[in-house]
Design a protein around this motif. Structure first.
Motif: not given
Ligand code: FAD
Length: 387
Positions: A37, A40, A55-58, A119
């Motif tokens: 990934h 994040y 759903d995402s912590t980029i 993640i």
């Protein structure tokens, strides 16, 4: 210096890249990260991600604009002076930043156990947290408490198994006991003084031979710095990568940051390794300055926070050797703060529960190091900055 390689694509890695460009480094930057990934943030994994609100912590960082050669899915395997060996081949470097973070400890046994670091771990675990599922969380530390909170919110039947006499024993000492009622109020079964012997199919076997049945087991008993790949490199390792106060390692041209770095703290006169977000955020700027030839010093008052059982828990400082003073009554269920007073009546550390102003003002007092009026500290009606 023409080529800098950053090892590790977590927060400390990406902040190192940003710091390099911010300090005017115009050469080649390569960042290798074992995960597939983009960088994040991890704190939301046990909070918003498990709770299903994201759903995402980029991390919001444009690697392309910074002309970073980012190589996801490539792990560093060996280091020798001037050359990093990776699963994708050798990378020569002039400067190297080690930011490989830490990895969760797993317990013995043949049963399936979840850990929470990535993640992918978070999404996999979230899918298992459904109403009525029996979840056993091993460890009532920061991660365990947050996972238990999310599991209960999802309607799971939660048992938390803790080897110590109370939660947060390692991080906070006796103050952690004030969080015991939170577990009961949330409808959880908290088993204290219960050491886990093994994780087995269908649950956990405790050291006393008893069995805790569970559909899902989550192990949250701590992490170890991810430095195995450095074995044999000659770089000094001792509970992580050893650095001086400039974050310089024992190998020329190599600095270390974040969860994997054990740096010399000028403030505390000993080595610290802090596994918290604020360190991964702040250390890279100093490490990069060092790499580029400045004499910057990394000397923060450590800080972290946790969100558990509907409470915002924040800590700053280092309470070892200091005496405890409560500010507000935890048993009354209200917001409270624990202060630790060092010799000479200075504030050594502060832990606030739903009192963010205490944290902010306490952190400043710790940084400033001025003498305080200890009598006033125990009165929560008096602002800490006026003590
Ligand atoms: P990491 O984030 O671990 O990143 C290191 C990266 O390096 C990883 O992607 C890893 O795969 C990669 N890597 C490892 N080995 C190699 C190798 N050989 N080659 C290439 N890449 C490699 N802190 C707080 O202060 N408050 C919180 O509320 C909080 N909540 C958290 C919740 C969770 C679930 C977790 C896991 C952590 C939490 N933290 C919190 C801690 C905080 O997230 C970490 O301190 C921070 O992520 C450390 O960043 P890092 O970049 O040093 O390491």
């Amino acid at each position: 210096m023409n080529r800098v390689v950053v090892v590790g694509g977590g927060l400390a890695g990406v902040r190192s890249v940003e710091a390099l460009r911010a300090h005017g480094f115009g050469g080649e930057i390569t960042m290798v990260g074992a995960e597939p990934h983009r960088p994040y943030d991890r704190p939301p994994l046990s909070k918003a991600v498990l709770l299903g609100t994201t759903d995402s912590t980029i991390v919001d960082s444009d690697l392309d604009a910074m002309e970073v050669d980012f190589r996801p899915g490539a792990a560093a395997t060996k280091l020798r002076e001037g050359v990093l060996e990776t699963t994708g081949g050798e990378l020569p470097y002039d400067g190297l930043v080690i930011a490989t973070g830490a990895a969760p400890i797993r317990l013995p046994g043949d049963g399936p156990q979840h850990v929470l670091r990535t993640i992918d771990d978070a999404l996999e675990l979230r899918a298992r947290l459904t109403s009525g599922t029996r979840v056993a969380v091993i460890g009532a530390g920061w991660i365990g408490a947050e996972v238990a909170t999310a599991a209960r919110k999802a309607g799971c039947a939660v048992t938390v198994v803790e080897a110590a006499a109370h939660p947060l024993a390692v991080a906070l000492g006796p103050v952690g006991a004030h969080t015991i009622p939170w577990y009961g109020q949330a409808g959880m079964d908290l088993r204290l003084g219960a050491a886990v012997a093994s994780v087995d199919p269908g649950g956990l076997t405790l050291a006393d031979g008893s069995f805790v049945e569970a559909d899902v087991v989550v192990t949250g008993v701590g992490v170890r710095p991810s430095v195995d790949w450095l074995a044999g490199s000659g770089i000094e390792l001792d509970n992580g990568v050893v650095t001086d106060e400039h974050l310089r390692t024992s190998m020329p041209g190599v600095v270390a940051v974040g969860d994997c770095a054990a740096w010399w703290s000028r403030r505390y006169g000993r080595r610290l390794r802090v596994e918290h977000w604020d360190t991964a955020l702040g250390a890279p700027d100093v490490a990069v300055a060092t790499l580029l030839g400045d004499e910057a010093v990394y000397d923060p008052v450590p800080y972290f926070w946790s969100e558990q059982f509907g409470h915002m828990v924040q800590y700053a400082g280092d309470h070892s050797g200091a005496r405890l003073l409560m500010r507000g009554d935890p048993d009354a269920g209200a917001r409270w703060t624990a202060c630790w007073i060092a010799e000479g009546d200075t504030l050594a550390a502060v832990l606030s529960v739903d009192r963010p102003r205490d944290l902010l003002q306490g952190r400043r007092l710790i940084e400033g190091g001025r003498r305080i009026d200890v009598e006033k500290v125990s009165d929560p009606a008096i602002a800490l900055r006026d003590c």
